[in-house]
Design a protein around this motif. Structure first.
Motif, PDB file in Angstrom:
ATOM      1  N   ALA A   3       2.373  -9.974   3.570  1.00  8.60           N
ATOM      2  CA  ALA A   3       3.018  -9.546   4.814  1.00  8.60           C
ATOM      3  C   ALA A   3       3.936  -8.355   4.566  1.00  8.60           C
ATOM      4  N   LEU A   4       4.609  -8.353   3.403  1.00 13.86           N
ATOM      5  CA  LEU A   4       5.508  -7.243   3.065  1.00 13.86           C
ATOM      6  C   LEU A   4       4.729  -5.948   2.901  1.00 13.86           C
ATOM      7  N   PHE A   5       3.592  -6.020   2.183  1.00 17.41           N
ATOM      8  CA  PHE A   5       2.813  -4.812   1.955  1.00 17.41           C
ATOM      9  C   PHE A   5       2.054  -4.372   3.201  1.00 17.41           C
ATOM     10  N   SER A   6       1.854  -5.302   4.152  1.00 18.70           N
ATOM     11  CA  SER A   6       1.260  -4.873   5.418  1.00 18.70           C
ATOM     12  C   SER A   6       2.246  -4.031   6.219  1.00 18.70           C
ATOM     13  N   LEU A   7       3.540  -4.317   6.073  1.00 18.66           N
ATOM     14  CA  LEU A   7       4.574  -3.514   6.726  1.00 18.66           C
ATOM     15  C   LEU A   7       4.884  -2.252   5.945  1.00 18.66           C
ATOM     16  N   PHE A   8       4.925  -2.397   4.608  1.00 19.25           N
ATOM     17  CA  PHE A   8       5.296  -1.285   3.742  1.00 19.25           C
ATOM     18  C   PHE A   8       4.231  -1.120   2.657  1.00 19.25           C
ATOM     19  N   PRO A   9       3.197  -0.312   2.892  1.00 19.18           N
ATOM     20  CA  PRO A   9       2.177  -0.097   1.862  1.00 19.18           C
ATOM     21  C   PRO A   9       2.785   0.532   0.615  1.00 19.18           C
ATOM     22  N   ALA A  10       2.161   0.281  -0.523  1.00 14.58           N
ATOM     23  CA  ALA A  10       2.710   0.764  -1.793  1.00 14.58           C
ATOM     24  C   ALA A  10       2.803   2.282  -1.839  1.00 14.58           C
ATOM     25  N   ASP A  11       1.877   2.991  -1.178  1.00 11.64           N
ATOM     26  CA  ASP A  11       1.903   4.448  -1.203  1.00 11.64           C
ATOM     27  C   ASP A  11       2.750   5.043  -0.079  1.00 11.64           C
ATOM     28  N   ASN A  12       3.325   4.189   0.764  1.00 12.79           N
ATOM     29  CA  ASN A  12       4.242   4.639   1.807  1.00 12.79           C
ATOM     30  C   ASN A  12       5.290   3.550   2.028  1.00 12.79           C
ATOM     31  N   PHE A  13       5.974   3.196   0.951  1.00 10.30           N
ATOM     32  CA  PHE A  13       6.907   2.074   0.967  1.00 10.30           C
ATOM     33  C   PHE A  13       8.237   2.548   1.554  1.00 10.30           C
ATOM     34  N   SER A  14       8.291   2.591   2.864  1.00  9.57           N
ATOM     35  CA  SER A  14       9.447   3.179   3.554  1.00  9.57           C
ATOM     36  C   SER A  14      10.710   2.350   3.428  1.00  9.57           C
ATOM     37  N   LEU A  15      10.623   1.141   2.865  1.00  7.30           N
ATOM     38  CA  LEU A  15      11.839   0.362   2.628  1.00  7.30           C
ATOM     39  C   LEU A  15      12.754   1.086   1.632  1.00  7.30           C
ATOM     40  N   ILE A  16      12.193   1.988   0.830  1.00 12.59           N
ATOM     41  CA  ILE A  16      13.002   2.807  -0.077  1.00 12.59           C
ATOM     42  C   ILE A  16      14.002   3.631   0.727  1.00 12.59           C
ATOM     43  N   ALA A  17      13.583   4.087   1.915  1.00 13.13           N
ATOM     44  CA  ALA A  17      14.488   4.861   2.766  1.00 13.13           C
ATOM     45  C   ALA A  17      15.686   4.030   3.197  1.00 13.13           C
ATOM     46  N   VAL A  18      15.467   2.739   3.461  1.00 12.16           N
ATOM     47  CA  VAL A  18      16.574   1.850   3.839  1.00 12.16           C
ATOM     48  C   VAL A  18      17.549   1.713   2.679  1.00 12.16           C
ATOM     49  N   VAL A  19      17.019   1.578   1.466  1.00 11.89           N
ATOM     50  CA  VAL A  19      17.872   1.447   0.282  1.00 11.89           C
ATOM     51  C   VAL A  19      18.801   2.648   0.166  1.00 11.89           C
ATOM     52  N   MET A  20      18.263   3.835   0.376  1.00  8.34           N
ATOM     53  CA  MET A  20      19.052   5.053   0.178  1.00  8.34           C
ATOM     54  C   MET A  20      19.921   5.407   1.379  1.00  8.34           C
ATOM     55  N   VAL A  82      -3.530 -10.343 -25.848  1.00  7.40           N
ATOM     56  CA  VAL A  82      -2.413  -9.463 -25.533  1.00  7.40           C
ATOM     57  C   VAL A  82      -2.517  -9.061 -24.063  1.00  7.40           C
ATOM     58  N   THR A  83      -1.395  -9.162 -23.363  1.00  9.20           N
ATOM     59  CA  THR A  83      -1.345  -8.807 -21.943  1.00  9.20           C
ATOM     60  C   THR A  83      -0.832  -7.381 -21.787  1.00  9.20           C
ATOM     61  N   HIS A  84      -1.500  -6.598 -20.978  1.00  8.71           N
ATOM     62  CA  HIS A  84      -1.106  -5.222 -20.713  1.00  8.71           C
ATOM     63  C   HIS A  84      -0.720  -5.095 -19.238  1.00  8.71           C
ATOM     64  N   HIS A  85       0.200  -4.169 -18.983  1.00 12.60           N
ATOM     65  CA  HIS A  85       0.670  -3.954 -17.616  1.00 12.60           C
ATOM     66  C   HIS A  85       0.595  -2.470 -17.301  1.00 12.60           C
ATOM     67  N   ALA A  86       0.100  -2.137 -16.137  1.00 14.53           N
ATOM     68  CA  ALA A  86      -0.008  -0.737 -15.731  1.00 14.53           C
ATOM     69  C   ALA A  86       1.360  -0.205 -15.318  1.00 14.53           C
ATOM     70  N   HIS A  87       1.477   1.114 -15.376  1.00 16.89           N
ATOM     71  CA  HIS A  87       2.710   1.751 -14.924  1.00 16.89           C
ATOM     72  C   HIS A  87       2.663   1.858 -13.402  1.00 16.89           C
ATOM     73  N   ALA A  88       3.047   0.785 -12.738  1.00 18.95           N
ATOM     74  CA  ALA A  88       2.947   0.704 -11.281  1.00 18.95           C
ATOM     75  C   ALA A  88       4.158   1.366 -10.632  1.00 18.95           C
ATOM     76  N   LYS A  89       3.927   1.910  -9.427  1.00 18.49           N
ATOM     77  CA  LYS A  89       5.003   2.562  -8.677  1.00 18.49           C
ATOM     78  C   LYS A  89       4.850   2.269  -7.190  1.00 18.49           C
ATOM     79  N   LEU A  90       5.989   2.314  -6.509  1.00 20.18           N
ATOM     80  CA  LEU A  90       6.024   2.307  -5.048  1.00 20.18           C
ATOM     81  C   LEU A  90       6.515   3.683  -4.607  1.00 20.18           C
ATOM     82  N   PHE A  91       5.861   4.288  -3.618  1.00 24.63           N
ATOM     83  CA  PHE A  91       6.182   5.646  -3.211  1.00 24.63           C
ATOM     84  C   PHE A  91       6.629   5.689  -1.756  1.00 24.63           C
TER      85      PHE A  91
END
Length: 880
Positions: A3-20, A82-91
């Motif tokens: 539900a969170l990602f339906s509101l704020f997609p990872a490539d347009n995570f506008s909740l970052i704007a609220v933080v700032m 061994v577990t590997h993790h990608a360098h994930a980002k929210l934009f």
């Protein structure tokens, strides 16, 4: 999570704007309307803005963790999964801000390539942790300040600045490129100036604010240079673009070699001025001194980091930052501004590791700063000065960590330091608040010699201050023990090399490598600094809270004493001018515990100072992950530092040798804690400070030198400041003598004089005008009667010269190829050109005579010389 990602997609995570933007909204409302809203509304607005920002940051962090968790992959290495993790980002991209360009050499010639710069923000494993620290610790400091600054008339202005400070720091850490980061970088610099000099009517406070601002501008020049270099060599300023094109900083084909000497790769030749020859060829080295573009960029970036994170030689502004209100000191020293330099090194770690020389410079600068600041803190009596120099020292440990390639350990120390240093500064503010109940004097209320025994009166403050002290001195299993001891161990074990060392060696490009003694020197200096840290922090704790209270006769409190803290009214007038009739023979009221809005943040920060280190421990994280799937800090940051760690090896021959070195470092760090704290306990508890007083008398010169902070500020005043003042005086003299007198007054005088003369002729008398016309006509006649010998010389590449004389009515010409010889023709002719040839290194003087229709002759000589061209030497690229 869906539900969170339906509101704020990872490539347009506008909740970052609220933080700032929430802190920016708080700054705007309080700055514009706060004076009319009143203190309760200002408090509500400031706390709500930071509180909502923190909640949005927590939600964003959980969303980031979900993206990272979804990117997990497993593989088998040596029979282990061994577990590997990608360098994930929210934009979140606001808009395209601007475009710049870079010139690229192509087969068809030079070509301009557009480089877009977006107003773009992102959250990854590194910035996500920083985001939580800034908003979380920042919120606690805001809660604390809401009570601490309650008596200040400029309450609204203080919280407007404080909200703006948090907003600027969030822009800095969440910006997805260097241009956006630079906006936040300058924003925190501005806010530090405003907050350090908040009580601007006090000259030392205003001076401290200007000092911080100017020192940071010196470092900012380096960051600007680095940005230009990165655009030139990599064609990008965003993190992904720089990482993608980072190899161009080492590739000779892109011109990624910077000539240090001779500048630009030229040659020195002897300078000839007439018959005088000045020898300069001795300055020409046998081999040009060059560095790679990666080294040049890293040095420029590190200059910016030394200014912002207060490292030698630009550390001098940070101790003076304590002139501002104590919550400001906590915010600057713990959670925001001073950690920006460490963050930038971690963010561009893949660039720094390309230059082992710069990595070694960073490590030595950090450990030297840690040791240097620790020696000053040994003898300081002002509680905030002790903590200020402690911050400088701890920042040095962080730079040591990143300088030896222990990026996770260095950054983790940023994380733990935010808790225990904020707790220490706020605890000091609580003590000062209590001391001000007795006397309104900044110096006396902050002097630890007037304190003692406060644990009886302020148990909550004492408990939290003690917990933070245990963390900073490395008491086992506290947060500081996990982070600082890991840095000390890495200084001994790690060895930094370029991740492209083999490739560069194949291309015969030399890359500097550190000698074998470097890790041992770094480690010894770090252990010494840790020992001094344990001593001066325990000294601070014992002098403030242990023994008997020494402030009974400082003075009686005024009727409104409890409403004051370490300042006046903040609007240019002291609250009561700090003048009270004091009866020094009678004890005043006992110190008291601070209000709940001040002690609750202390309890939270004190607890975090003890337990935050467990976030580096996989076993502790496993217990915590009964409900949440989080990674230990070391694994959490692995994708961020994946490229950088390829250039980090070990000095040990095998794993067993590495393990022995780690055990040695662990024992040494434990001894540093025991020796430093044990000596402090013996001197200041068992001996009541007598050994320290006796030693100060025996080595009075050294003691006064440390008390005067090694007199570095005085040295700067005599050299840098005096030089700038002399330059300013020279500029003033030039302004007054040339600009004001010559260009302004003298020209005005000349114009006035000419006007006076012209008025003699412009008088309306006809015969005067006629006389002027006659004189003018005579001058024109003379001009036309006289011939004019004007010659233009045209040179070709093979030594052929063409001399062309200016034409005129009835002009005849007679050319002399050699001015001392015979003419080319005896009679004057209409030939107005002469052609001649000169060999290299030869010179010749040509003469021409010009006759006009009236038979008048004018002569002119024209010297011509052809220089000798030296063939350029072949220069091989390399790093020296």
């Amino acid at each position: 999570m869906k539900a969170l990602f339906s509101l704020f997609p990872a490539d347009n995570f506008s909740l970052i704007a609220v933080v700032m933007l929430m802190p920016l909204l708080g700054a705007f409302v309080n700055g514009v309307f706060g004076q009319r809203l009143g203190k309760p509304a200002v408090r509500l607005m400031a706390l709500s803005a930071i509180g909502i920002s923190f909640v949005a940051a927590v939600v964003t962090f959980f969303a980031l963790n979900g993206v990272i968790d979804a990117s997990k992959t497993t593989s088998m290495v040596d029979g282990h999964e061994v577990t590997h993790h990608a360098h994930a980002k929210l934009f979140w991209t606001a808009w395209e801000w601007m475009r710049t360009s870079r010139v690229v050499a192509t087969a068809g010639g030079a070509k301009d390539i557009s480089v877009p710069i977006d107003l773009k923000f992102s959250v990854d494993a590194l910035s996500g942790v920083m985001m939580l620290v800034v908003t979380g610790v920042g919120f606690l400091i805001h809660v604390y300040a809401s009570s601490y600054m309650e008596a200040d008339k400029a309450y609204w202005r203080f919280f407007a600045y404080l909200n703006l400070f948090v907003f600027s720091m969030l822009v800095l850490i969440l910006g997805d490129n260097l241009a956006v980061l630079f906006v936040g970088w300058e924003g925190v610099g501005l806010c530090s100036y405003l907050l350090i000099g908040f009580w601007y009517t006090k000259t030392p406070n205003a001076a401290a604010g200007k000092k911080a601002f100017i020192a940071n501008r010196i470092g900012d020049f380096g960051l600007l240079v680095a940005m230009f270099l990165l655009v030139h060599y990599t064609g990008a300023l965003d993190w992904t673009g720089i990482a993608t094109n980072a190899r161009d900083l080492l590739t000779p084909g892109t011109g990624a070699q910077v000539h240090l000497w001779p500048i630009g790769g030229g040659q020195f030749q002897d300078l000839a001025i007439g018959s005088l020859k000045i020898p300069l060829s001795f300055l020409q080295p046998d081999k040009p001194w060059t560095i790679t573009a990666a080294t040049a960029v890293s040095i420029a970036l590190f200059l910016g980091c030394t200014g912002k994170s207060a490292q030698i030689p630009l550390y001098v502004w940070l101790p003076d930052a304590m002139a501002g209100p104590t919550p400001v000191s906590a915010l600057i020293h713990a959670a925001t501004m001073v950690t920006a330099g460490i963050y930038l090194v971690c963010r561009l770690s893949f660039v720094f590791v390309m230059s082992p020389a710069v990595m070694t410079i960073i490590a030595f600068t950090g450990v030297a700063t840690a040791l240097f600041a620790a020696t000053i803190a040994l003898v300081q009596n002002d509680i905030k000065k002790v903590l200020a120099y402690s911050t400088v020292s701890q920042l040095g440990f962080m730079f040591l960590g990143v300088g030896v390639g222990a990026f996770t350990a260095g950054f983790f120390h940023v994380f733990t330091h935010a808790f225990f240093k904020a707790c220490l500064f706020l605890g000091a503010g609580s003590v000062i608040h209590s001391m001000h109940a007795r006397i309104h004097d900044d110096d006396k209320s902050q002097d630890m010699r007037n304190m003692g025994g406060l644990r009886k009166f302020m148990p909550l403050t004492y408990g939290t201050f003690a917990a933070a002290t245990l963390a900073i001195i490395g008491f086992p299993l506290t947060s500081g023990w996990f982070s600082k001891d890991e840095i000390i161990a890495s200084a001994l074990v790690n060895k930094t090399t370029s991740p492209y060392a083999a490739e560069l060696a194949a291309r015969k490009i030399e890359i500097w490598t550190a000698p074998g003694w470097v890790p041992w020197v770094l480690w010894a200096m770090a252990v010494t600094a840790a020992t001094l840290t344990a001593f001066y922090m325990c000294r601070c704790l014992f002098l403030t809270f242990w023994g008997d209270f020494r402030g009974w006769t400082i003075g009686r409190p005024s009727e409104d004493a409890h409403a004051h803290d370490e300042h006046g009214d903040g609007e240019g007038e002291e609250a009561d001018d700090h003048h009270h009739e004091e009866d020094l023979t009678q004890p005043g009221a006992a110190p008291h515990e601070s209000p709940r809005p001040m002690t609750i943040p202390l309890l939270i920060l004190g607890t975090a100072s003890i337990v935050a280190g467990l976030l580096l421990n996989p076993a502790a994280i496993k217990l915590f992950n009964h409900h949440f799937n989080f990674l230990p800090m070391e694994h959490w940051l692995e994708p961020v530092f994946e490229e950088a760690t390829k250039g980090v090896g070990t000095v040990a021959a095998n794993e067993a040798g590495k393990h022995h070195l780690e055990i040695l470092s662990l024992v040494a760090a434990l001894c540093a804690f025991l020796v430093g704290s044990g000596v402090a306990y013996w001197v200041y508890v068992l001996q009541a400070g007598k050994p320290a007083a006796e030693l100060a008398k025996k080595v009075g010169g050294l003691y006064n030198l440390l008390l005067d902070k090694w007199r570095v500020d005085e040295a700067y005043d005599k050299t840098v400041v005096a030089g700038v003042d002399a330059l300013a005086d020279t500029a003033t003299s030039v302004d007054q003598g040339i600009i004001d007198f010559v260009l302004a007054r003298l020209t005005a005088l000349i114009v006035a004089a000419l006007g006076t003369i012209l008025r003699l002729f412009q008088n309306g008398v006809v015969h005067v005008y006629a006389a002027v016309m006659v004189v003018g006509m005579a001058a024109l006649g003379w001009f036309f009667i006289e011939p004019h010998a004007d010659v233009n010389v045209t040179e070709s590449s093979n030594g052929d010269y063409v001399l062309s004389a200016a034409p005129g009515i009835g002009y005849g010409y007679r050319w002399y190829p050699d001015s001392k010889g015979a003419p080319q023709a005896q009679a004057f002719t209409g030939t107005d050109q002469l052609k001649l040839h000169l060999d290299e290194g030869k010179s010749q003087t040509v003469k021409v005579e010009v006759r006009n229709a009236f038979g008048r002759i004018t002569t002119k000589e024209i010297p011509i010389s052809r220089p000798k061209v030296e063939k350029p030497q072949q220069i091989q690229l390399g790093e020296r």
